[in-house]
Design an enzyme around this catalytic site. Structure first.
Site, short mmCIF file in Angstrom:
data_model
loop_
_atom_site.label_atom_id
_atom_site.label_comp_id
_atom_site.label_asym_id
_atom_site.label_seq_id
_atom_site.Cartn_x
_atom_site.Cartn_y
_atom_site.Cartn_z
N HIS A 123 -0.43 8.89 101.50
CA HIS A 123 -0.83 7.83 100.93
C HIS A 123 -1.51 6.69 101.86
CE1 HIS A 123 1.73 9.39 97.30
NE2 HIS A 123 0.47 10.03 97.35
N CYS A 134 -18.79 1.24 105.69
CA CYS A 134 -19.13 1.90 106.46
C CYS A 134 -18.04 2.99 106.93
CB CYS A 134 -19.68 1.14 107.89
SG CYS A 134 -18.19 0.70 108.70
N CYS A 155 -19.87 -3.83 110.20
CA CYS A 155 -21.18 -4.19 109.20
C CYS A 155 -20.95 -5.17 108.27
CB CYS A 155 -21.37 -2.74 108.38
SG CYS A 155 -20.12 -2.26 107.31
N GLY A 192 14.58 10.25 98.88
CA GLY A 192 13.83 8.87 98.22
C GLY A 192 12.80 9.17 97.60
N ASN A 218 19.16 11.65 97.35
CA ASN A 218 18.79 10.77 96.23
C ASN A 218 19.79 10.28 95.38
OD1 ASN A 218 17.59 9.19 94.26
ND2 ASN A 218 15.74 10.29 94.23
P1 OAD Z 1 9.31 6.11 93.21
O1 OAD Z 1 9.55 4.44 93.15
O2 OAD Z 1 9.00 6.83 92.14
O3 OAD Z 1 10.91 6.64 93.43
C1 OAD Z 1 11.90 6.44 94.37
C2 OAD Z 1 13.16 7.02 94.40
O4 OAD Z 1 13.86 6.58 95.37
C3 OAD Z 1 13.88 7.08 93.00
O5 OAD Z 1 14.00 8.50 92.78
C4 OAD Z 1 15.15 6.41 93.35
O6 OAD Z 1 16.29 7.21 92.70
C5 OAD Z 1 15.27 6.74 94.71
N1 OAD Z 1 16.03 5.92 95.48
C6 OAD Z 1 16.18 4.40 95.25
N2 OAD Z 1 17.30 4.07 96.27
C7 OAD Z 1 17.42 5.00 97.07
C8 OAD Z 1 18.32 5.05 98.17
N3 OAD Z 1 18.99 3.94 98.99
N4 OAD Z 1 18.16 6.28 98.92
C9 OAD Z 1 17.44 7.45 98.33
N5 OAD Z 1 16.75 7.16 97.34
C10 OAD Z 1 16.71 6.09 96.62
O7 OAD Z 1 8.73 6.12 94.72
P2 OAD Z 1 8.04 7.50 95.15
O8 OAD Z 1 8.59 8.76 94.69
O9 OAD Z 1 7.84 7.26 96.65
O10 OAD Z 1 1.68 6.23 95.41
O11 OAD Z 1 6.49 7.24 94.53
C11 OAD Z 1 5.65 8.08 94.93
C12 OAD Z 1 4.37 7.30 94.75
O12 OAD Z 1 4.02 6.60 93.63
C13 OAD Z 1 4.01 6.19 95.70
O13 OAD Z 1 3.78 6.86 97.01
C14 OAD Z 1 2.96 5.50 94.87
C15 OAD Z 1 3.49 5.63 93.79
O14 OAD Z 1 2.16 6.09 92.82
C16 OAD Z 1 0.74 5.66 95.79
O15 OAD Z 1 0.75 4.59 96.22
C17 OAD Z 1 -0.53 6.61 95.91
#
Ligand code: OAD
Length: 252
Positions: A123, A134, A155, A192, A218
């Site tokens: 991402h 550009c 640019c 996570g 997780n």
């Molecule tokens: P999320 O916010 O969807 O999920 C975060 C996960 O981390 C959840 O399942 C929590 O239970 C878990 N969590 C929380 N605290 C934790 C800890 N201390 N240790 C381990 N896990 C923990 O975030 P992502 O899955 O990263 O995309 O979301 C994916 C994408 O959604 C992001 O990259 C973003 C968003 O749309 C873009 O920006 C393109």
């Protein structure tokens, strides 16, 4: 009755046997560094804004100054945070298993600050900005001026954070590389992530379909639970700190 550490001992044994370890991370790996997960990042003042507006090309076109102020806020949070044990041990593992690949959805730069090299950033990253006109890419500091919407040094086009916005395609080379590793690895550790956002979420699923063992770390159950050979319901920082103690005999 299995010991409370049995889950981590099982993971340590799998890592010792792994020939190619793929670690796939999401926002949860940075939670113990104090960074909100993506959806939590709408807290406080930002709660009044729809993330789809703040993280989208349409939102940027409508109000580039607002989008820049949000990303400057997120960048300040990321810069003030420190990598936690999960980031450090993932960087430590990179040098201690026969083949290792880190694929991250995160843009906070904490994996690189912990010493991870060649992470596949699906991402993008808040370490960089990109010109809307550009396409030139620059370090984030290029946008450190006080201008509400910083301009391209080449640019004079408008600069934007070099991150993927809702509705945008992922960087093709990064996604292709990540899916190729998913096909090749024998152990995939999903850390996570809610595994709800595609196409990034294909990575752990493709690893599993290609025959790799899938392990998730997780505290909450995720969409991967039914596919996982092992689910470690612990915070990532805590789990990795204990895992390193179990693996310290791994030479490298
Ligand atoms: P999320 O916010 O969807 O999920 C975060 C996960 O981390 C959840 O399942 C929590 O239970 C878990 N969590 C929380 N605290 C934790 C800890 N201390 N240790 C381990 N896990 C923990 O975030 P992502 O899955 O990263 O995309 O979301 C994916 C994408 O959604 C992001 O990259 C973003 C968003 O749309 C873009 O920006 C393109």
């Amino acid at each position: 009755m299995p010991s409370p550490e049995a889950d981590l001992e099982d993971l340590a044994a799998r890592i010792r046997k792994s020939r190619h370890l793929l670690v796939f991370t999401g926002a949860g790996v940075s939670r113990e560094s104090g960074l909100p997960t993506f959806r939590e990042a709408q807290s406080g003042w930002w709660a009044r804004y729809d993330p789809m507006k703040l993280a989208s090309a349409e939102g940027f076109l409508a109000d580039p100054a607002l989008v820049w102020s949000w990303y400057r806020w997120r960048k300040a949070l990321a810069r003030a945070a420190e990598p936690n044990a999960a980031h450090h041990v993932i960087a430590w593992l990179e040098k201690r298993v026969p083949r290792f690949t880190l694929v991250t959805q995160n843009v906070d730069g904490l994996h690189a600050r912990a010493g991870s090299r060649a992470a596949i950033e699906l991402h993008g990253s808040l370490e960089r900005v990109r010109c809307c006109d550009c396409g030139a890419v620059f370090p984030w500091e290029t946008a450190a001026s006080e201008e509400a919407v910083p301009r391209c040094p080449s640019c004079s086009g408008r600069l934007r954070p070099d991150v993927v916005w809702f509705g945008e395609a992922l960087p093709e080379a990064a996604l292709t590389a990540a899916l190729a590793v998913a096909e090749a690895c024998d152990l995939c550790l999903a850390v996570g992530t809610s595994a709800l956002v595609y196409p990034a979420a294909w990575v752990p699923q493709m690893a599993c379909a290609a025959g790799a063992a899938l392990v998730e770390i997780n505290p909450e159950p995720t969409a991967l639970r039914s596919l996982a050979a092992l689910s470690i319901a612990r915070p990532a920082g805590e789990a990795f700190a204990k895992l390193k103690a179990l693996l310290d005999d791994v030479s490298g």
